[in-house]
Design a protein around this motif. Structure first.
Motif, short mmCIF file in Angstrom:
data_model
loop_
_atom_site.label_atom_id
_atom_site.label_comp_id
_atom_site.label_asym_id
_atom_site.label_seq_id
_atom_site.Cartn_x
_atom_site.Cartn_y
_atom_site.Cartn_z
N LEU A 192 33.37 87.53 -59.17
CA LEU A 192 34.13 88.76 -58.90
C LEU A 192 35.19 88.53 -57.83
O LEU A 192 36.30 89.07 -57.91
CB LEU A 192 33.17 89.86 -58.44
N GLN A 193 34.86 87.71 -56.83
CA GLN A 193 35.84 87.40 -55.80
C GLN A 193 37.04 86.67 -56.40
O GLN A 193 38.18 86.92 -56.03
CB GLN A 193 35.18 86.55 -54.70
N GLN A 194 36.79 85.79 -57.36
CA GLN A 194 37.88 85.09 -58.03
C GLN A 194 38.72 86.07 -58.85
O GLN A 194 39.94 85.92 -58.95
CB GLN A 194 37.33 83.99 -58.93
N ALA A 195 38.08 87.08 -59.43
CA ALA A 195 38.84 88.09 -60.17
C ALA A 195 39.75 88.86 -59.22
O ALA A 195 40.88 89.22 -59.58
CB ALA A 195 37.88 89.04 -60.88
N ARG A 196 39.28 89.13 -58.00
CA ARG A 196 40.11 89.83 -57.02
C ARG A 196 41.29 88.98 -56.57
O ARG A 196 42.37 89.51 -56.29
CB ARG A 196 39.27 90.21 -55.80
N LEU A 197 41.07 87.69 -56.46
CA LEU A 197 42.08 86.80 -55.91
C LEU A 197 43.15 86.40 -56.92
O LEU A 197 44.18 85.85 -56.55
CB LEU A 197 41.41 85.53 -55.37
N GLN A 198 42.90 86.66 -58.23
CA GLN A 198 43.83 86.21 -59.26
C GLN A 198 44.43 87.40 -59.99
O GLN A 198 44.05 88.55 -59.76
CB GLN A 198 43.09 85.28 -60.24
N ARG A 199 45.35 87.09 -60.88
CA ARG A 199 46.02 88.12 -61.65
C ARG A 199 46.03 87.73 -63.12
O ARG A 199 45.75 86.60 -63.49
CB ARG A 199 47.46 88.32 -61.16
N ASP A 200 46.36 88.71 -63.96
CA ASP A 200 46.58 88.48 -65.38
C ASP A 200 45.39 87.78 -66.04
O ASP A 200 44.25 88.17 -65.84
CB ASP A 200 47.88 87.69 -65.59
N GLY A 201 45.68 86.72 -66.81
CA GLY A 201 44.63 86.05 -67.58
C GLY A 201 43.49 85.48 -66.75
O GLY A 201 42.31 85.72 -67.06
N PRO A 202 43.78 84.71 -65.68
CA PRO A 202 42.68 84.16 -64.87
C PRO A 202 41.77 85.25 -64.29
O PRO A 202 40.56 85.06 -64.19
CB PRO A 202 43.42 83.39 -63.78
N ALA A 203 42.36 86.39 -63.90
CA ALA A 203 41.55 87.48 -63.36
C ALA A 203 40.61 88.04 -64.42
O ALA A 203 39.43 88.30 -64.17
CB ALA A 203 42.44 88.59 -62.81
N LEU A 204 41.12 88.20 -65.66
CA LEU A 204 40.29 88.70 -66.74
C LEU A 204 39.18 87.71 -67.08
O LEU A 204 38.02 88.09 -67.32
CB LEU A 204 41.15 88.98 -67.97
N THR A 205 39.52 86.42 -67.08
CA THR A 205 38.51 85.39 -67.35
C THR A 205 37.37 85.46 -66.35
O THR A 205 36.19 85.46 -66.72
CB THR A 205 39.15 83.99 -67.31
N ALA A 206 37.71 85.53 -65.07
CA ALA A 206 36.69 85.59 -64.02
C ALA A 206 35.84 86.85 -64.15
O ALA A 206 34.61 86.81 -63.98
CB ALA A 206 37.34 85.54 -62.65
N ALA A 207 36.47 87.99 -64.48
CA ALA A 207 35.72 89.24 -64.62
C ALA A 207 34.78 89.18 -65.82
O ALA A 207 33.64 89.66 -65.75
CB ALA A 207 36.69 90.41 -64.77
N LEU A 208 35.24 88.61 -66.93
CA LEU A 208 34.38 88.47 -68.11
C LEU A 208 33.16 87.60 -67.81
O LEU A 208 32.04 87.90 -68.22
CB LEU A 208 35.17 87.88 -69.27
#
Length: 587
Positions: free
Chosen positions: A101-117
């Motif tokens: 989840l922390q990686q999802a907060r730190l990233q945007r667009d595709g990488p953020a969605l990947t981390a959240a999934l």
């Protein structure tokens, strides 16, 4: 281990002067206090370094995750990724999900969605409902960003289910509002109404922005369901609250929706005045997007109700200019479409064709953007699926390794027990009661190496038994065994507890004298020779006394335990040739 860096030396007095887990915890506690971000990050980084030095992976993972919240950019992302790797190895599901989840907060667009999934799937597998709800909301936000309304609806609804409560909670209001908007776009006013009604109940009479949005959403849902009068009342209240909050964008939007409701009720004049009021709010607040959309709404209203063509054309041209300057793609497309209709109504086919071409070009650009977003979304979901598959494989490999290691450890335990059994069985010679030949040779090797390292003395004696002969007959086996046991006992009585007596050959013993030179060894061996000579052998049925011959060597210049033994054995034979009770010392 070192103390804290020079810049943080003032904290040393507050830290335990022991470099263990307590110091790591104290450093992290200092980092959690209210202090400048850079200082807190430095303390957390030092805590992480200390945890790594101590090999404390659990504390390193937790400290790294906290450090990622204090850093920015690539450094923060790297810290979160390292924490997730450690949590995975530790089988700490909660920490792994928090790191994702922390990686999802730190990233945007595709990488953020990947981390959240990934976070959502891991939380679901581990049964961490609260974390799953948070992760699903991030997934929903990601799908909304990419324009996947169906995916966002599914994610939000799963987030509500994951909370484990029968009714939504106050923290679910933003998600409910998003769900309502998504259902409205999907032309499902009943589902939108349910979401907005739940949000309205949770914010009832609060007068907050969320309450404003809930009222506005209910009004829009009522309008799509055909209850225009009720829709107008809810929208009017939402507009009033937005004005009280000074939220001009919401105020303008709700005025537009109120005007649309008046249009449906057949009051064109009232609708026009509301559109104008919305335009005044947008112009006063400098909201270009709201101004462009309201101009388009007003122009379309006037086109439907016989407004002056010149005025309509001017509004459309102004809206297009604003949308183009502000790069409002949807407003540009709508303006081009309405200008095409306006030009056709005026009979200006050339202008209509030009606007239609512009409209088509804008549509193509919009479709390209949607396709690009769709491609990014598919890549993000595929990456998440791949990362999860690789993680499953890693987990399977770890499980196989754990099982193999467990089986190996079990087998090693069995082998050690078996080896200990045989070692214990081979420790003593069953005939004489002295240590066995194998034990003696192993002990000699160990003592020789120890003597080399410590530069200490070491002596070795070889004691051979000379049995009396009665004519041509040799003593019986039982008599020989009795003699061996007796000589072994006399040897043990003559040497120190630290010396080792072992059976060397059929009628030979070896005696190891650690940290003893030839002089000290000779004293013990001569004492043994005297005891053998004085022993009453006739009690054992022997016709004559037993005698011994002894050979003695010491480490000196000799290299290797085997050479030491060979020299002592040669000296034994020299002593034997010289006669009974003789001791020969290697020179």
């Amino acid at each position: 281990m070192t103390e804290v860096p020079l810049g943080l030396a003032r904290f040393e007095a507050r830290l335990p002067q022991v470099w263990d887990a307590r110091r790591v915890d104290a450093l992290l506690a200092l980092a959690l206090e209210d202090r400048p971000r850079e200082e807190a990050a430095a303390l957390a980084r030092h805590a992480l370094d200390l945890a790594l030095d101590l090999g404390d992976e659990a504390r390193a993972a937790r400290t790294g995750l906290h450090l990622s919240a204090l850093l920015e950019g690539a450094a923060a992302l790297e810290a979160a990724q390292a924490a997730q790797t450690r949590f995975e190895a530790l089988r700490d599901d909660e920490g792994e999900v928090e790191s994702a989840l922390q990686q999802a907060r730190l990233q945007r667009d595709g990488p953020a969605l990947t981390a959240a999934l990934i976070a959502a799937e891991l939380a679901a597998q581990a049964g961490l409902s609260a974390l799953e709800a948070r992760a699903r909301r991030w997934v929903g936000d990601g799908f909304m960003h990419f324009g996947n309304d169906a995916g966002a609806i599914g994610a939000y609804e799963r987030a509500l289910v994951a909370t484990g409560t029968e009714t939504p909670r106050a923290e679910d209001v933003p998600m409910l509002l998003s769900l309502g908007a998504l259902h409205l776009r999907a032309d499902d006013p009943e589902a939108a109404f349910r979401a907005y009604r739940a949000a309205s109940h949770l914010t009832h009479r609060e007068g907050t922005i969320e309450h404003t949005d809930a009222l506005g959403g209910l009004g829009t849902a009522y309008g799509q369901q055909g209850d225009v009068e009720r829709a107008f009342r809810f929208l009017e209240r939402a507009a009033q609250l937005a004005a009280e909050h000074g939220d001009h964008r919401r105020h303008a939007r709700f005025l537009n929706l109120m005007a649309s409701a008046q249009d449906k009720l057949g009051d064109a004049a009232r609708a026009a005045s509301l559109y104008q009021a919305s335009l005044d709010v947008a112009v006063t607040a400098g909201l270009v997007d709201a101004q462009a959309n309201t101009l388009l709404n007003l122009a379309e209203h006037e086109m439907q109700h016989g407004g002056a063509p010149a005025a309509v054309g001017a509004r459309l041209a102004q809206a297009l200019a604003l949308a183009t300057a502000a790069r409002l793609a949807s407003a540009q497309r709508r303006a081009a479409r309405l200008l095409t209709r306006w030009a056709e109504a005026q009979g200006d086919l050339a202008a209509a064709l030009a606007h239609q071409r512009a409209w088509a070009e804008l549509d193509r650009a919009a479709n390209s953007r949607r396709a690009a977003l769709r491609e990014q979304e598919l890549a993000a979901t595929a990456q998440a699926a791949q990362d999860l598959a690789v993680r499953r494989e890693r987990l399977a490999v770890r499980q196989r390794l754990d099982a193999t290691l467990a089986a190996t450890e079990e087998r090693l335990t069995e082998l050690r027990a078996e080896a200990d059994h045989w070692k214990d069985a081979a420790l003593f010679d069953v005939v004489s009661g002295a240590h066995s030949r194998r034990y003696g040779l192993e002990q000699l090797t160990r003592d020789f190496k120890r003597s080399l390292r410590a530069k200490s003395e070491l002596s070795l004696g070889v004691v051979g038994i000379e049995l009396p002969l009665s004519g041509s007959e040799a003593p019986a086996e039982l008599q020989v065994n009795a003699v061996l046991r007796t000589v072994a006992e006399l040897l043990e009585q003559s040497v120190r507890d630290t010396d080792v007596v072992a059976r060397f050959d059929q009628l030979k013993f070896m005696v190891i004298f650690p940290e003893t030179g030839p002089v000290g060894a000779q004293v013990a061996l001569r004492r043994m020779i005297d005891r053998v000579a004085a022993f009453p052998w006739d009690a054992q049925g022997l016709g004559a006394p037993v005698s011994v011959a002894v050979g003695l060597s010491s480490r000196g210049f000799l290299q290797g335990s085997q050479l030491l033994l060979d020299v002592a054995d040669e000296e034994y034979y020299r002593a034997r040739r010289e006669g009974p009770g003789t001791l020969s010392v290697a020179q």
